[in-house]
Design an enzyme around this catalytic site. Structure first.
Site, PDB file in Angstrom:
ATOM      1  N   LYS A   1       0.836  -1.208   0.000  1.00 34.64           N
ATOM      2  CA  LYS A   1       0.000   0.000   0.000  1.00 34.64           C
ATOM      3  C   LYS A   1       0.869   1.256   0.000  1.00 34.64           C
ATOM      4  O   LYS A   1       2.072   1.189   0.281  1.00 34.64           O
ATOM      5  CB  LYS A   1      -0.907  -0.035   1.235  1.00 34.64           C
ATOM      6  CG  LYS A   1      -0.133  -0.022   2.538  1.00 34.64           C
ATOM      7  CD  LYS A   1      -0.987  -0.513   3.702  1.00 34.64           C
ATOM      8  CE  LYS A   1      -0.217  -0.403   4.999  1.00 34.64           C
ATOM      9  NZ  LYS A   1      -0.827  -1.162   6.085  1.00 34.64           N
TER      10      LYS A   1
ATOM     11  N   TYR B   1      15.063  30.784   9.271  1.00 32.23           N
ATOM     12  CA  TYR B   1      13.799  31.411   9.658  1.00 32.23           C
ATOM     13  C   TYR B   1      13.635  31.396  11.166  1.00 32.23           C
ATOM     14  O   TYR B   1      14.021  30.439  11.835  1.00 32.23           O
ATOM     15  CB  TYR B   1      12.628  30.635   9.042  1.00 32.23           C
ATOM     16  CG  TYR B   1      12.500  30.784   7.555  1.00 32.23           C
ATOM     17  CD1 TYR B   1      12.446  32.045   6.956  1.00 32.23           C
ATOM     18  CD2 TYR B   1      12.394  29.659   6.749  1.00 32.23           C
ATOM     19  CE1 TYR B   1      12.303  32.169   5.587  1.00 32.23           C
ATOM     20  CE2 TYR B   1      12.244  29.775   5.374  1.00 32.23           C
ATOM     21  CZ  TYR B   1      12.201  31.043   4.794  1.00 32.23           C
ATOM     22  OH  TYR B   1      12.058  31.148   3.449  1.00 32.23           O
TER      23      TYR B   1
END
Ligand code: PLP
Length: 385
Positions: free
Chosen positions: A42, A271
């Site tokens: 999956k 940042y």
């Protein structure tokens, strides 16, 4: 992807399909020969790429594929045509149910209502549909609660157009909680005992995921396992618990240095001014960030391998770039140098498990978070060990 292939790579994943093959053989060899192997592929084969992974598995002989939904199952049909058994592990939405017939899939059924719906649809099409019933033994997700299993069995017995092909359950904590896993196994066996109208050998009976096989016993009623993570070479349990299996990772995650520069002590980095240099430093800019799958939670925490040495992430991981400390490297690395984010470089390694732990998550999630921007490069030969 094809239009981008001419460009030099900034961030990529290397996937060793020969190692996948060795892992699969090692797992199969550790289990009794009667045990069927359901390969769980999956989520784009845990981020490794459904097409390449499944095409390789098809050459190796697995007994069944496990996918999350009908769309993933259709991809397997595209790769390998009919003939392969495909179990849909998720609950099928009513509007998806028609595809169970179109692609000849095996649904997982948890409720009498689901049984009735697909039985009616099968009757309308003049078809017989195989199905697996799921018992909830303590995961609290899919499956009918084990004490109520007889209701589900009665519904499937009454369904004229369904063929019961398997019964299964799923463990909640097989990697650590032996007692609870034991309890789940007992609940499952008790529920199973109430299926008295079908011989056991006509059913696939399965519970074990990768971690489950550490408590797998030969004399049990199980005749199949559902393996995801372990076939990709990641051991979700302590290796010593199931030493019969030796696997190696098939996935590594790489990028390159796009800039090297010097900054003075006291300079602010990234940042939010999330790092202040304590010494005169040489820093490197990696050409990968959270837009490629480096979790932002690794800000100021993670490491990358440059010249075979661990270099700490400085400040925030940003979308396309991550800053690393190169000050302690004996030589100045050149721009373009290869950097290893997950995997081995020279004698050093950053394992997926370590990377995931540091990021505060699990290996499964990291693999599923490597983004589309990251080119997957496949190594197919068995040349190296
Ligand atoms: C994903 C999944 C598996 C495989 O689990 P791993 O721990 O990756 O081996 C098995 N069974 C079900 C129902 C699953 O959803």
């Amino acid at each position: 992807m094809s239009g981008l292939e001419q460009f030099p790579r900034r961030c990529w994943a290397e996937i060793d399909l020969a190692a996948l093959e060795r892992n699969l053989k090692s797992i199969q060899a550790a289990l009794p020969p009667r045990i069927r192997y359901i390969a769980v592929v999956k989520a784009d084969a845990y981020g490794h790429g459904m097409h390449q992974t499944v095409a390789r598995l098809m050459q190796l002989g697995v007994d069944m594929y496990g996918v999350a939904n009908v769309a993933e199952a259709a991809t397997i049909r595209e790769i390998g045509g009919g003939g392969w058994s495909i179990l849909v592990l998720g609950a099928t939405l009513p509007e998806e149910a028609q595809y169970l017939f179109e692609y000849d899939l095996i649904p997982t059924l948890s409720s009498p209502e689901e049984v009735e719906l697909v039985d009616r649809m099968a009757a309308k099409r003049g078809r017989t549909l195989k199905a697996h019933l799921k018992i909830d033994t303590g995961m609290g997700r899919l499956g009918i609660w084990h004490e109520e299993a007889p209701r589900l069995f009665a519904a499937i017995k009454a369904a004229k157009n369904l063929k019961l092909d398997g019964v299964y359950t799923h463990f909640a904590f097989a990697e650590s909680d032996i007692e609870f896993t034991d309890l789940q196994r007992r609940r499952f066996m008790n529920a199973l005992a109430k299926i008295d109208w079908l011989p056991r050998d006509q059913l696939l009976i399965h519970a074990d995921n990768s971690a489950g096989i550490t408590s797998f016993t030969e004399d049990s009623a199980y005749n199949a396992v559902r393996i995801g993570l372990l076939q990709f070479g990641i051991t979700p349990y302590k290796q010593s618990l199931f030493a019969q299996v030796s696997t190696s990772p098939i996935f590594s995650f790489k990028t390159r240095l796009s800039l090297v520069k010097r900054l003075p002590a006291g300079a602010d980095i990234s940042y939010g001014r999330t790092c202040k240099l304590r010494r005169d430093s040489r820093i490197g800019i990696l050409s990968a960030g959270y837009g490629d799958g480096i979790p932002r939670s690794l800000s100021n925490l993670g490491y990358a391998l440059v010249q075979g040495k661990r270099c700490r992430y400085l400040g925030r991981v940003t979308m396309d770039q991550t800053i690393v400390d190169l000050t302690d490297l004996p030589q100045e690395p050149s721009v373009g140098a290869e950097v290893c984010l997950i995997g081995c470089q020279e004698d050093s390694e950053i394992s997926l498990a370590e990377f995931s732990d540091l990021a505060g998550t699990i290996s499964w999630e990291i693999l599923c978070s490597i983004t589309k921007r990251v080119t997957r490069i496949y190594k197919t030969s068995a040349a190296t060990g």
